[in-house]
Design an enzyme around this catalytic site. Structure first.
Site, PDB file in Angstrom:
ATOM      1  N   ASN A 112      12.142 -47.371 -57.817  1.00 30.45           N
ATOM      2  CA  ASN A 112      13.362 -46.678 -58.208  1.00 30.45           C
ATOM      3  C   ASN A 112      13.221 -45.159 -58.099  1.00 30.45           C
ATOM      4  OD1 ASN A 112      14.777 -48.965 -58.734  1.00 30.45           O
ATOM      5  ND2 ASN A 112      14.818 -48.729 -60.956  1.00 30.45           N
ATOM      6  N   HIS A 113      14.322 -44.521 -57.782  1.00 31.38           N
ATOM      7  CA  HIS A 113      14.429 -43.066 -57.872  1.00 31.38           C
ATOM      8  C   HIS A 113      14.945 -42.712 -59.269  1.00 31.38           C
ATOM      9  CE1 HIS A 113      14.466 -41.980 -53.341  1.00 31.38           C
ATOM     10  NE2 HIS A 113      13.834 -43.134 -53.540  1.00 31.38           N
ATOM     11  N   PRO A 114      14.707 -41.498 -59.721  1.00 31.13           N
ATOM     12  CA  PRO A 114      15.210 -41.122 -61.057  1.00 31.13           C
ATOM     13  C   PRO A 114      16.742 -41.155 -61.078  1.00 31.13           C
ATOM     14  CG  PRO A 114      14.444 -39.188 -59.855  1.00 31.13           C
ATOM     15  CD  PRO A 114      14.027 -40.370 -59.049  1.00 31.13           C
ATOM     16  N   THR A 163      19.143 -37.938 -57.527  1.00 31.95           N
ATOM     17  CA  THR A 163      18.166 -39.027 -57.439  1.00 31.95           C
ATOM     18  C   THR A 163      16.981 -38.638 -56.568  1.00 31.95           C
ATOM     19  OG1 THR A 163      19.327 -40.003 -55.555  1.00 31.95           O
ATOM     20  CG2 THR A 163      19.918 -40.802 -57.766  1.00 31.95           C
TER      21      THR A 163
END
Length: 222
Positions: free
Chosen positions: A95-97, A103
């Site tokens: 996942n990206h933030p 993101t």
């Protein structure tokens, strides 16, 4: 005597290539995962197998390409799981933030500052595949999903939510198609937990397992 006797041999769960072709040579792509995965973030149950179309040098990297030692999440694969070609587990650390205005993963380029990303991914949790789950060709399992015992994930499905035991799911996103058995049979099978039996007891119970007869299975339980 049965017209279809039990196989004369059954491989040990740490056998690398458990399938022998008619000429006696091993089918090299098919592997018991306990024999080929040594990864601190992956737990594999006995007799779980992976069967890609050709041998892969690193089954852990092939199945879970974004799961690295030190990630906050795990991939748990239950006993007797059946994993087809091109199955992928997209674990939490892929996942990206998502909590801010962008993101873009700036902090992965300075790993000393990556702590906030690890904390965010830790909230997603482990990805868990229950015992006796069949994951079809090109299925994809998203972060933090739990797939219940005995479930079937159709080829090409994207599993983005938990799957009940003994459910059949298909599509993108994967949706419930039907249960394999009535609710009372599912409860009985979960209570029997045949995948925890000694392997010789399982082999002796194959007629009941193959006939989908939970009552007969209960009668031969060790």
């Amino acid at each position: 005597m049965s017209a279809h006797p039990l196989p004369r041999r059954f491989p040990a769960p740490d056998t690398r290539n458990p399938v022998l072709l008619p000429d006696g040579t091993p089918h090299e792509p098919t592997v018991f995962l306990q024999a080929v995965i040594e990864h601190p973030n992956i737990a594999v149950g006995r007799y779980a197998y992976y069967s890609p179309l050709s041998p892969v040098p690193d089954a852990a990297a092939e199945l879970a390409p974004y799961l690295y030692p030190g990630c906050p999440e795990r991939l748990v694969i239950g006993p007797f799981a059946q994993i087809a070609h091109r199955v992928r587990f997209i674990t939490a650390s892929a996942n990206h933030p998502m909590g801010g205005l962008t993101t873009y993963p700036f902090r992965i380029f300075d790993m000393e500052s990556v702590g906030p990303y690890l904390d965010e991914n830790a909230t997603i949790g482990d990805t868990v595949v229950g015992p006796d789950v069949w994951l079809g060709f090109n299925a994809m399992v998203m972060p933090g999903v739990t797939i219940g015992a005995g479930a079937i994930v159709a080829a090409g499905s994207v599993v983005a939510a938990d799957v009940p035991p003994y459910a059949i799911v298909a599509g993108n996103p994967a949706r419930f198609v039907r249960s394999r058995f009535p609710a009372e049979a599912v409860e009985a099978l979960l209570a029997l937990a045949w995948w925890d039996w000694p392997i010789e007891a399982i082999r002796a119970a194959l007629p009941a397992l193959e006939a989908a007869d939970a009552e007969a299975l209960a009668r031969v339980a060790p």
